[in-house]
Each structure stands twice: as C-alpha cells, then as structure tokens.
Scaffold this active site. Sequence first.
Site, PDB file in Angstrom:
ATOM      1  N   GLY A 104      29.706  59.188  31.836  1.00 25.64           N
ATOM      2  CA  GLY A 104      28.930  57.976  32.344  1.00 25.64           C
ATOM      3  C   GLY A 104      28.503  57.424  31.806  1.00 25.64           C
ATOM      4  N   HIS A 161      46.109  53.736  13.791  1.00 26.44           N
ATOM      5  CA  HIS A 161      46.801  53.522  15.199  1.00 26.44           C
ATOM      6  C   HIS A 161      45.992  53.488  16.448  1.00 26.44           C
ATOM      7  CE1 HIS A 161      43.791  56.738  14.887  1.00 26.44           C
ATOM      8  NE2 HIS A 161      43.390  56.680  15.491  1.00 26.44           N
ATOM      9  N   ARG A 218      32.433  48.882  11.388  1.00 23.19           N
ATOM     10  CA  ARG A 218      33.057  50.572  10.308  1.00 23.19           C
ATOM     11  C   ARG A 218      34.404  50.828  10.911  1.00 23.19           C
ATOM     12  NH1 ARG A 218      35.403  55.558  12.303  1.00 23.19           N
ATOM     13  NH2 ARG A 218      34.262  56.655  11.080  1.00 23.19           N
ATOM     14  N   ASP A 265      37.384  52.800  10.813  1.00 18.00           N
ATOM     15  CA  ASP A 265      37.868  54.138  10.834  1.00 18.00           C
ATOM     16  C   ASP A 265      38.832  54.329   9.527  1.00 18.00           C
ATOM     17  OD1 ASP A 265      37.859  57.089  12.385  1.00 18.00           O
ATOM     18  OD2 ASP A 265      39.897  56.242  12.514  1.00 18.00           O
ATOM     19  N   GLU A 298      34.913  54.564   6.562  1.00 20.11           N
ATOM     20  CA  GLU A 298      35.477  55.342   6.483  1.00 20.11           C
ATOM     21  C   GLU A 298      36.224  56.117   5.127  1.00 20.11           C
ATOM     22  OE1 GLU A 298      36.674  59.644   9.025  1.00 20.11           O
ATOM     23  OE2 GLU A 298      37.174  57.243   9.551  1.00 20.11           O
TER      24      GLU A 298
END
Length: 620
Positions: free
Chosen positions: A183, A258, A339, A341, A370
């Site tokens: 949470g 993706h 950034r 991925d 990355e």
Amino acid sequence: MQFIPYNSRDLRHKSIFGSTAAGDSLRLQVLMPRNFSCSKVTLVFHKDGEGEQYRDLFWCGMNGDNEEWWDINITFETSGLYFYHFTYETPFGKGNIFLRSGGCGKFAPDGNEWQQTVYKKDFVTPQWVKGGIMYQIFPDRFNRDSSPIDTTYSDRVIHSNTDELPVWKPDSHGKILNNDYFGGTLKGIKEKLPYLNDLGVTILYLNPIFEAHSNHRYNTADYMKIDPMLGTEEDFKDLCQTAENYGIKIILDGVFSHTGSDSIYFNREKRYPDNGAYNNPNSPYKDWFTFKSDGTYKSWWGIDTLPETNESTPSFIEYIAGKNGVCEKWLKAGAYGFRLDVADELPDTFLDELKKSVKALNKEYFIIGEVWEDATNKFSHGGRRRYLLGDQLDSVMNYPFASAIVSFMRYGVAENFMESVVTVCENYPKQTLNCLMNHIGTHDTARIITSLIYDSIEHKPRNVQVNCKLTAEEYTKAKQLLKSASVLQYTLPGFPSLYYGDEAGMQGGGDPFNRGFFPWGNEDKDLTDWYKKLGRIRRESPSLKEGAFIPYSAMLGCVAYKRSGDGETLFIIVNRNNHEIDYYLPDEFRYKPEILHGGYSSDFIKVNALSAVILKKADI
C-alpha cells in the site's frame, strides 16, 4: 619488461584520452625499436560494419638512442564506432601491432583492435544531473500515507503488517501472481522528501507507477493513468512540485517493450471494455502485437502475461512519443525524464523518435537506458547499438561499475577493478560518463548488504533465500564492506544511485526478497548517517561533478585514484584487506585534511581494514 609500441591510455601515444567528437583532430604516435630499421608504419582502421582504410604514419623523431616515434593526425568525420590497429615494415619482414590489454599494444600476427568511440559534435547531456545523487523507490514498498488503502480492484491482497515478507510461494495452481501489496503511495513518498533531502538526493527514480495488475507494475495496463492504489494524477503533480522545492527531480520508469496481458491494449483477461488486441480483430492496438497462426502471441521472454510490443509500429511510436503521447503527458505533469526498461530490446527507430520528441520539449529532460553490458559496443536487435553517439540515450545504468565494485569488495582483486573502471572511462563519451547511473543494488538484484556476503544468492531456490539472514558477525563485516563500496560508488565518475532501504541495512536475496517494505523506525542509524555524510561530501566536492578520473594505484587489495577539477583534487584510497595498511602518499597529499573520518595525513595515512579514506587539496 615487455616493450609497448602503443598505449591508447598514454597521452604521448594518443592526444585525447577516450572518446572524441566527430570532426576532432586526433594525433596517434607509435614507438618502434630503432634496431627494427622500420621503413613504414600504417594505421589500419574501419568504421563498424564498413571496409578497412589505411593511412601511413610519418617518422617524427627519436626517443633516446634506441627508439623512434612515428605519428599521424587523423579526423573521424562521422559518428560511430571505429576499430584500429597498426602494421609495420622492416628489412626482415612485415608485422602487426594489436591490443594486448590495459590499452597497451603488442607485436603479434593477430589479436584484438582498439576501439574509438566517436559521438556527434552536438551531443550534450543535462547539466543538472551531474554531481547529483539518485534514490530509487519501489513505490508499493516505501511509505504509505494515512489515507485508507484503495480497493478499486478486489483481486489485490493487502498485507496487514509492513513487517511481513512479500508473498514468495506459488499459489495452489503453481503460479506466482505478484498480487500482494503493502500500500505504498505517492503521498507517502511526498511525506519522506525531507528524509531524502537529508541524504543529498537530487534525482528520484520511481519504478513503474502506471496502472498495472501486479505489485511491480512492469505489466502496464494503462500508460495514461496512475495506479489507483498509488494515488491520482494530482498526487503525482503535487509530488513533482514539492520535490522540486527540495531540488529533487523525478524520473519515471518507461516500460515500453511489453504491456500486460491484463491491459486496455491487450485485454486477455477482459477486465476492460472489449477493444483489446487479444479479443478484438479490429482493435486499434492489433498491430502493436505479434499473433501467431496457432493463436498464441509473442511475449517478453516467453512470459504470457507480458505480450511483447512491436515498437517500430508507427501508431505505437506515436502513442508513446508523439504529440500528446505518454512521454509528453507525464513530462508536462512534472516528471523530468525516463529510465527505459530493457533499452537493449527497443529498436533504433523507437529510441530515435523518443529522444527527438522528449528533447524537443526540454533539452534538460533526462533519458537513461537499462543496458547491462558496455553500452558503446553492445550487440542486440541484429546489430551494433548506437545508444551513446548522440541520437538516443543520455546515459545508461552502469552495470560494469556495479560488477567491478561488488567483485572488488568480495574478492579484493584491485587490478580487475581498476581495469573495468578505466575501460568504461575510455569507451564512453565524456558527456555520458559524467551522468552514469552508478548503482550497486536495484529491484533486479539481491540486497547489496546480503550479496556482499552471499554471492549469487538471487540464483538460489526461493525456499533457500527466504531463510538467508546474516548473522550478527556477518552483518558487521557486510556493513564494513558496504561502507567501502559506497565510497567507490559516490566518488567514481557518474552519480550514485541508492536503492531504497540499502542505507537502512535492509537484507534479502532476489525478487521478491529485495522488495520488502522500508523499515521505518528500525533503520540502522549508523549506516543511514554514513550515507548522509557521503551526500554532504558530494555536495561540497565540485570535482565529483565533472572532474577527471586519474588512476593512481591498484594492487595488493588496495585501490587509489584521484578526482580533479573545478579547483580541487580528491585522493580516494580503499583498502579491501582484512588488516590495516600504511599508505605512503604522493607529495601533493601529505599533510592534507582527510574528509571522511576527520584529521590530517602525514607522509602516509593509515587505512583501516575494509575501510577507505578521502584526502582533499585545493588547486591554486
């Protein structure tokens, strides 16, 4: 001692260390033994993927009585990766000069070539990044505010206690759903901005915050919405604005290779209106994905909940990088960059367009990728990548430095550490070098304090990892190692990236044990204070912004180097040995202040076992 005809790291042999801009004039000098009676030396070079070219060097004088210099001035007119070696002719026959190691050449019939990185003349990277400190937050696990936890989606399991372990066992069907949440919220992050400011943080990197149906949120459901459990778009704007007041800019995780199968784009699970590509042949997203004749589809690393996108599809590029697209929306909301991925799985066309559109909005927006290997000579997508030549990325996650630091801390081989660092300094454009993301722990690796003792713990079975907790003795040693590792991380070229909770002493193996909730109230205060001290040193040391990296020594379990620039020079010594050493100092660092622990040096300085010192002098 073996004769060295050429050394790319010696300014006598190569007039500019490391990479160069297209159009720069570069002088190369080869040293030949006089008794070779050399009649010709030739530079043999080629741009990556193109044919060889030849340029003859000129005899330019003697070096003592027994050696002679040959030189050439050459200009690489276009950006790219170039490779070169030398040939020579004597009355006794012809020969070659190839790279041996450490930049040094050798006489040999064949071997490796030197690499010359040539970037675009107008390549610049954001100034505000340099000299800063990044802090990475896994949003569900950092801090939650006092508001009731959002229950929009009933299939999410909420932990009742933040001290609990993340769910790590497969369910009754043998699946790991990643549907347990602690949470954490955007408002919770905002509450802790004073804490981050005390650490010296200037860049806040958030793992994915867009709507997604897993706790890691790498399976994006809707790029245009904040996940409701984290908060609202207004919460995000407020966080960005408040962070700016502390001098902190926010970088978002762009996961574009993706989406989730449970998303508005694919909608296999039918959570959303039925216009997803999986169920609707007329879906506007249909050509974003690759469907096979048997009804299956191409997915990221074969994980069927992560359908792979066709990132070269014009409509996908437009949606992400076009006018009013994903990037523009969140940058205008207050983010200062992305950034990317698995950047090595994104095609050139996508990266080109993304950078063009982002920089058109603001040249100071930051794009980091990355990439786990040397990003200047990486092969993927069927060819050599050009991330750092000026058209795609500002910077990358610096896995080569991370590997070098962690390996040195584990095994103490100083020579390997220094070679890894200097190779990156030699290959990377200076603009990128000064804004490399120097992490030693992330959401993809085991907790650094654990992995310094237990190598490859993240590759062990989960039922082994769950029981991996350092003993008191192991923790004491690991903390000493981490303090030394952090000195390297905070003083090498680039900026340090601190994974949330590493400064608090959080332990754990790989996913999900590296993703526990931050232990507010139970932090290792000594370790946190250490990181605050390193933050102050970075703020007060202008040489760490864009200063030169100058290797000094690397042997017998000890490394030493200088950072010099903007009116000061630091001398950093890290002792990996299990015993104290006396390090005899160069003249310029005798009787100088030691800024990490306090005090002054004499002709030498004592460096405790598994420890480091930083000496400082003003350059007049």
